[in-house]
Structures are given as structure tokens and as C-alpha cells.
Enzyme design. Structure first.
Site, PDB file in Angstrom:
ATOM      1  N   ASP A 105       1.398   0.687  -2.188  1.00  0.00           N
ATOM      2  CA  ASP A 105       2.155  -0.456  -2.546  1.00  0.00           C
ATOM      3  C   ASP A 105       2.613  -0.671  -4.267  1.00  0.00           C
ATOM      4  O   ASP A 105       2.080   1.051  -4.588  1.00  0.00           O
ATOM      5  CB  ASP A 105       1.721  -1.756  -2.197  1.00  0.00           C
TER       6      ASP A 105
HETATM    7  N1  URA Z   1      -1.505  -0.156   3.637  1.00  0.00           N
HETATM    8  C1  URA Z   1      -0.710  -1.310   2.240  1.00  0.00           C
HETATM    9  O1  URA Z   1      -0.698  -2.258   2.444  1.00  0.00           O
HETATM   10  N2  URA Z   1      -0.301  -0.950   0.980  1.00  0.00           N
HETATM   11  C2  URA Z   1      -0.258   0.688   0.489  1.00  0.00           C
HETATM   12  O2  URA Z   1       0.021   0.544   0.234  1.00  0.00           O
HETATM   13  C3  URA Z   1      -0.839   1.175   1.292  1.00  0.00           C
HETATM   14  C4  URA Z   1      -1.969   1.219   2.580  1.00  0.00           C
END
Ligand code: URA
Length: 236
Positions: A105
Site C-alpha cells: 500500500d
Molecule cells: N497488507 C496490507 O494491509 N497492506 C500492505 O501493504 C501489505 C499487506
């Protein structure tokens, strides 16, 4: 890039010139293949061919694998209208065919693997391969042993039919855990913590399928994977 391929594609890829410009240049006689001038854009190029453009040899760099320590604020995509992409952190030629093997993310930091080898990244991202990803998770609420046990056993995510696969959850302090999961559902870690009544406040990926983020890499820095690191994936 796959071989055999067209001359205009090869030149455009290796020189980073637009295909339209390359086609005009080929007609003008700027391309030389194995010592012979070639004026057809669809001339077939094999990987063993020597291609020159305006007298300079063009080199296809082959399969490459990078690890990046992703900072927050960068998006794991090839292009984005709102945010800078992780590719902007890579000062490397010919990145057109590259992709991220397992996105993070925008606000997640840590290990991102970037390659132009689709078979290799498939080994990492395919749900069938069950490769573990390890995250350092900081939470808003204190962690209970009961919540950790639920994460280990599998939790129900919003809008998902099945429980998550068993995870490895190790408490580091009251508000921090190390979590290893072998799935990669959208926002999975955040949703897993939400499922046990908590909230992720910081998320950092340390390891993907046995490849550990190099502690020498500051946020925003990257390096090529070693042969041994590449082979961790090939070997399994
Ligand atoms: N899980 C999440 O919620 N975000 C990420 O970036 C990776 C795994």
C-alpha cells in the site's frame, strides 16, 4: 522482452526512443544488424544478434531483479496520476517491462521486489505457491493473546467467504507484532487486524518468500538481488 522480436521493438526498448521515431530512423538506415544495414522495422532479431543504432551498440540487459526499501508515499504501480511510483526511485535503464512482485500500500514501507521476469514473480504472487510474507505491524490498541491466537488460526475478513490461512504471529511488545502470511489479499494485514478489533498504524514488510530486506538499504534505496537471492525463488 521476448526473443525473437521485431527490430523496431528491440531498438525502442534498449534505446528508450519512441517506436515511431525508431521506425523513421530504421528507414533512414540508422540500424545495423550483425554488420549489415537493415531498413525493415519488422526484421527479426534474435538475442544473439548484434544491433547498432547510429553506430552505437544496443545491449539488452536481460532478466534483472531488484529489492527496494519502499518509503511511504510511493505507489506500487508503473504509472499513477496522483503519487510518485516506486519506479521513480530506480535509476536504471529500460524499465518498461518491469513490474512489482507483490504490491505494498501507499503508506506501507519495506521490501518490494521488482523484476522483468514474469515466471519468477509468478512464483511469489500466485496464491497456489503459498509463499510467506513477513510484516512488522504496529497497532493502535494493545494486543491480546486471544487476538494473536485468532490471527494464527485464521480470521474472517470483511467480504471474504473463507477464513484467512493460518498465520505466524509473534508479539514483540504491547502494540507490535511480527506477522507472516502466505496469502496476498487486498489490504490483507490491515483487514486481519480489523477483524480482531484492532487497527494498523504502521506496516513494514521485512521478508518475501525467504528474501530478507537488506538492513543496509535506507528508505528509498535499492540494489540488485544476489544470485543466491534470485535462486531462493527458483529453487522452490
Ligand atoms: N497488507 C496490507 O494491509 N497492506 C500492505 O501493504 C501489505 C499487506
Amino acid at each position: 522482452m521476448k526473443f525473437p522480436c521485431r527490430l523496431d521493438k528491440f531498438v525502442s526498448h534498449t534505446s528508450e526512443l519512441p517506436r515511431s521515431k525508431v521506425k523513421i530512423g530504421i528507414k533512414k538506415g540508422l540500424a545495423v544488424v550483425n554488420g549489415e544495414q537493415v531498413s525493415k522495422a519488422d526484421h527479426t532479431i534474435q538475442q544473439s544478434d548484434t544491433v547498432e543504432w547510429e553506430g552505437v551498440q544496443l545491449v539488452y540487459l536481460g532478466k534483472r531483479y531488484y529489492m527496494l526499501n519502499k518509503p511511504t508515499g510511493y505507489v506500487c504501480a508503473n504509472q499513477d496520476d496522483l503519487h510518485p511510483t516506486v519506479f521513480e526511485l530506480l535509476d536504471e535503464p529500460n524499465l518498461k517491462d518491469f513490474h512489482v512482485a507483490g504490491r505494498l500500500d501507499l503508506d506501507t514501507t519495506g521490501l518490494v521486489l521488482i523484476t522483468n521476469d514474469g515466471d519468477w514473480s509468478h512464483q511469489i504472487t500466485s496464491p497456489k505457491k503459498q509463499k510467506y510474507k513477513t510484516y512488522l505491524v504496529e497497532t493502535q490498541e494493545a494486543l491480546s493473546e486471544e487476538a494473536l491466537e485468532q490471527l494464527r488460526q485464521g480470521v474472517a475478513l470483511h467480504n471474504e467467504k473463507n477464513l484467512t490461512q493460518p498465520a505466524i504471529a509473534e508479539q514483540l511488545d504491547k502494540y507490535a507484532l511480527r506477522l507472516s502470511i502466505c496469502e496476498g489479499k487486498y489490504h490483507q494485514v490491515k483487514r486481519m487486524l480489523a477483524a480482531v478489533g484492532n487497527k494498523v498504524v504502521e506496516l513494514h514488510r521485512e521478508n518475501v518468500a525467504g528474501i530478507e530486506l537488506d538492513s543496509q538499504l535506507a528508505a528509498g534505496e535499492y540494489r540488485l538481488l544476489t544470485e543466491d537471492e534470485v535462486n531462493i525463488i527458483n529453487a522452490r
